[in-house]
Design an enzyme around this catalytic site. Sequence first.
Site, PDB file in Angstrom:
ATOM      1  N   ARG A 224      26.149   1.006 -37.180  1.00  0.00           N
ATOM      2  CA  ARG A 224      26.111  -0.153 -38.075  1.00  0.00           C
ATOM      3  C   ARG A 224      25.646   0.342 -39.451  1.00  0.00           C
ATOM      4  NH1 ARG A 224      28.862  -2.427 -35.068  1.00  0.00           N
ATOM      5  NH2 ARG A 224      28.510  -4.343 -33.898  1.00  0.00           N
ATOM      6  N   HIS A 272      35.642  -0.466 -40.343  1.00  0.00           N
ATOM      7  CA  HIS A 272      34.992  -0.935 -39.107  1.00  0.00           C
ATOM      8  C   HIS A 272      36.012  -1.174 -37.986  1.00  0.00           C
ATOM      9  CE1 HIS A 272      31.396  -3.273 -37.273  1.00  0.00           C
ATOM     10  NE2 HIS A 272      32.128  -2.674 -36.336  1.00  0.00           N
TER      11      HIS A 272
HETATM   12  P1  NDP Z   1      24.279   1.020 -25.591  1.00  0.00           P
HETATM   13  O1  NDP Z   1      23.392  -0.172 -25.594  1.00  0.00           O
HETATM   14  O2  NDP Z   1      25.041   1.367 -24.363  1.00  0.00           O
HETATM   15  O3  NDP Z   1      23.448   2.319 -26.019  1.00  0.00           O
HETATM   16  C1  NDP Z   1      22.525   2.306 -27.066  1.00  0.00           C
HETATM   17  C2  NDP Z   1      21.870   3.687 -27.167  1.00  0.00           C
HETATM   18  O4  NDP Z   1      20.991   3.680 -28.309  1.00  0.00           O
HETATM   19  C3  NDP Z   1      21.012   4.032 -25.952  1.00  0.00           C
HETATM   20  O5  NDP Z   1      21.137   5.405 -25.644  1.00  0.00           O
HETATM   21  C4  NDP Z   1      19.601   3.710 -26.435  1.00  0.00           C
HETATM   22  O6  NDP Z   1      18.578   4.478 -25.829  1.00  0.00           O
HETATM   23  C5  NDP Z   1      19.694   4.079 -27.897  1.00  0.00           C
HETATM   24  N1  NDP Z   1      18.650   3.381 -28.668  1.00  0.00           N
HETATM   25  C6  NDP Z   1      18.504   2.042 -28.843  1.00  0.00           C
HETATM   26  N2  NDP Z   1      17.404   1.783 -29.577  1.00  0.00           N
HETATM   27  C7  NDP Z   1      16.841   2.982 -29.847  1.00  0.00           C
HETATM   28  C8  NDP Z   1      15.678   3.374 -30.542  1.00  0.00           C
HETATM   29  N3  NDP Z   1      14.849   2.489 -31.113  1.00  0.00           N
HETATM   30  N4  NDP Z   1      15.401   4.699 -30.622  1.00  0.00           N
HETATM   31  C9  NDP Z   1      16.211   5.609 -30.043  1.00  0.00           C
HETATM   32  N5  NDP Z   1      17.343   5.310 -29.359  1.00  0.00           N
HETATM   33  C10 NDP Z   1      17.642   4.004 -29.271  1.00  0.00           C
HETATM   34  O7  NDP Z   1      25.289   0.800 -26.822  1.00  0.00           O
HETATM   35  P2  NDP Z   1      26.792   1.303 -26.979  1.00  0.00           P
HETATM   36  O8  NDP Z   1      26.834   2.777 -26.783  1.00  0.00           O
HETATM   37  O9  NDP Z   1      27.707   0.460 -26.185  1.00  0.00           O
HETATM   38  O10 NDP Z   1      27.058   0.923 -28.530  1.00  0.00           O
HETATM   39  C11 NDP Z   1      26.271   1.465 -29.569  1.00  0.00           C
HETATM   40  C12 NDP Z   1      26.564   0.750 -30.875  1.00  0.00           C
HETATM   41  O11 NDP Z   1      27.823   1.153 -31.411  1.00  0.00           O
HETATM   42  C13 NDP Z   1      26.701  -0.761 -30.788  1.00  0.00           C
HETATM   43  O12 NDP Z   1      25.440  -1.390 -30.721  1.00  0.00           O
HETATM   44  C14 NDP Z   1      27.426  -1.093 -32.061  1.00  0.00           C
HETATM   45  O13 NDP Z   1      26.510  -1.301 -33.115  1.00  0.00           O
HETATM   46  C15 NDP Z   1      28.232   0.172 -32.360  1.00  0.00           C
HETATM   47  N6  NDP Z   1      29.680  -0.066 -32.220  1.00  0.00           N
HETATM   48  C16 NDP Z   1      30.499   0.199 -33.291  1.00  0.00           C
HETATM   49  C17 NDP Z   1      31.848   0.015 -33.195  1.00  0.00           C
HETATM   50  C18 NDP Z   1      32.744   0.352 -34.325  1.00  0.00           C
HETATM   51  O14 NDP Z   1      33.935   0.054 -34.247  1.00  0.00           O
HETATM   52  N7  NDP Z   1      32.266   0.989 -35.367  1.00  0.00           N
HETATM   53  C19 NDP Z   1      32.470  -0.487 -31.954  1.00  0.00           C
HETATM   54  C20 NDP Z   1      31.531  -0.708 -30.892  1.00  0.00           C
HETATM   55  C21 NDP Z   1      30.193  -0.515 -31.036  1.00  0.00           C
HETATM   56  P3  NDP Z   1      18.238   4.336 -24.256  1.00  0.00           P
HETATM   57  O15 NDP Z   1      19.455   4.901 -23.542  1.00  0.00           O
HETATM   58  O16 NDP Z   1      17.051   5.195 -24.074  1.00  0.00           O
HETATM   59  O17 NDP Z   1      18.033   2.874 -24.005  1.00  0.00           O
END
Ligand code: NDP
Length: 309
Positions: A224, A272
């Site tokens: 994002r 995006h």
């Molecule tokens: P998930 O919820 O499956 O994974 C999120 C990851 O981020 C996890 O590994 C989590 O850690 C980590 N994380 C979250 N908060 C923190 C923090 N404070 N510190 C460190 N690590 C953190 O999400 P997805 O993989 O499905 O998607 C990720 C993002 O990609 C979405 O939220 C969205 O914003 C973006 N996206 C963008 C798109 C685009 O077209 N550009 C399309 C789809 C999504 P842990 O595993 O330890 O919980």
Amino acid sequence: MALLFYSQFDDPADWGRHLRDAMPALDFRVWPEVGDPRDIEAALVWKAPEGELRKFPNLKLIINLGAGVDSIVKDPTLPEGIPIVRIADAEMSRMMTQFVLAAVLRHYRDFVPFARAQRERRWHYIHPREAATCSVGVMGLGSLGGMAAAELVRQGFRVAGWARSPKSLEGVESFFGGEGLAPFLARSEILVVMLPLTRETEGILDAKALARLPRGAKLVNVGRGQLVDEDALIAALRSGHVAEATLDVFRTEPLPADSPLWDFDQVLITPHLASVAIPRTAARQVAENLRRVAAGEPLLNVVDPQRGY
Ligand code: NDP
């Protein structure tokens, strides 16, 4: 069961077709043709107008039509106590992995200096490096980041990942939490950002964090826009500390015409679309959650609104 569909980006006819294939009895209603609001028991929405979901007294499930839930969890008008699920599906992860791989290869294989040289009609030889000498860091190892990191390993890169909790993914060095961030950034020549936007991650790539990257680092942001301090990134691009970037997401979308980011030939801007929910495969998961909510069974891909992802 009546399902309300709202999205300005996705094709309701396509979703309706695949959802009815998966659930023939589904009563599929496309906003604004809602009918009697009391009929609506579930909503499949992407960026619904604030307050809209409060209009349905019998709503039992909110399905975010995508992986990123930041816009829905920050909506103060969201009805309380209704579970929120999101789309997390292998085809969506594959599409993201393809985008990330293309971006990483663009930086690793020197496509930016080659494009520049071509415009100047200049033959510019840069001896290729072995992938094993190139350190790629993946921020966020969830359903998207996990698959992308595995593909980068397959391509022979030196891959590390950063998440909230430790991970054991084959070939991926695990960094996590506040303490893991600085050493993770310091070893990331190419940094791929795939974090969700939450209270904790907003602005995480500020001037200080960008300064921890090795000089000449390359940034790929598909998470994002608000994860990155855009002014700090522009300053880092001007100084050359960040040499190149591929940016799919921005603080303000569409990216305003007067943004300095448009002017850098070393920055690739895409609107995006790194990955999207694919009705053909995701409809099965939506139908399964509709079945589960009706049967009172545990749901798939549940979002924790407190955690923010
Ligand atoms: P998930 O919820 O499956 O994974 C999120 C990851 O981020 C996890 O590994 C989590 O850690 C980590 N994380 C979250 N908060 C923190 C923090 N404070 N510190 C460190 N690590 C953190 O999400 P997805 O993989 O499905 O998607 C990720 C993002 O990609 C979405 O939220 C969205 O914003 C973006 N996206 C963008 C798109 C685009 O077209 N550009 C399309 C789809 C999504 P842990 O595993 O330890 O919980």
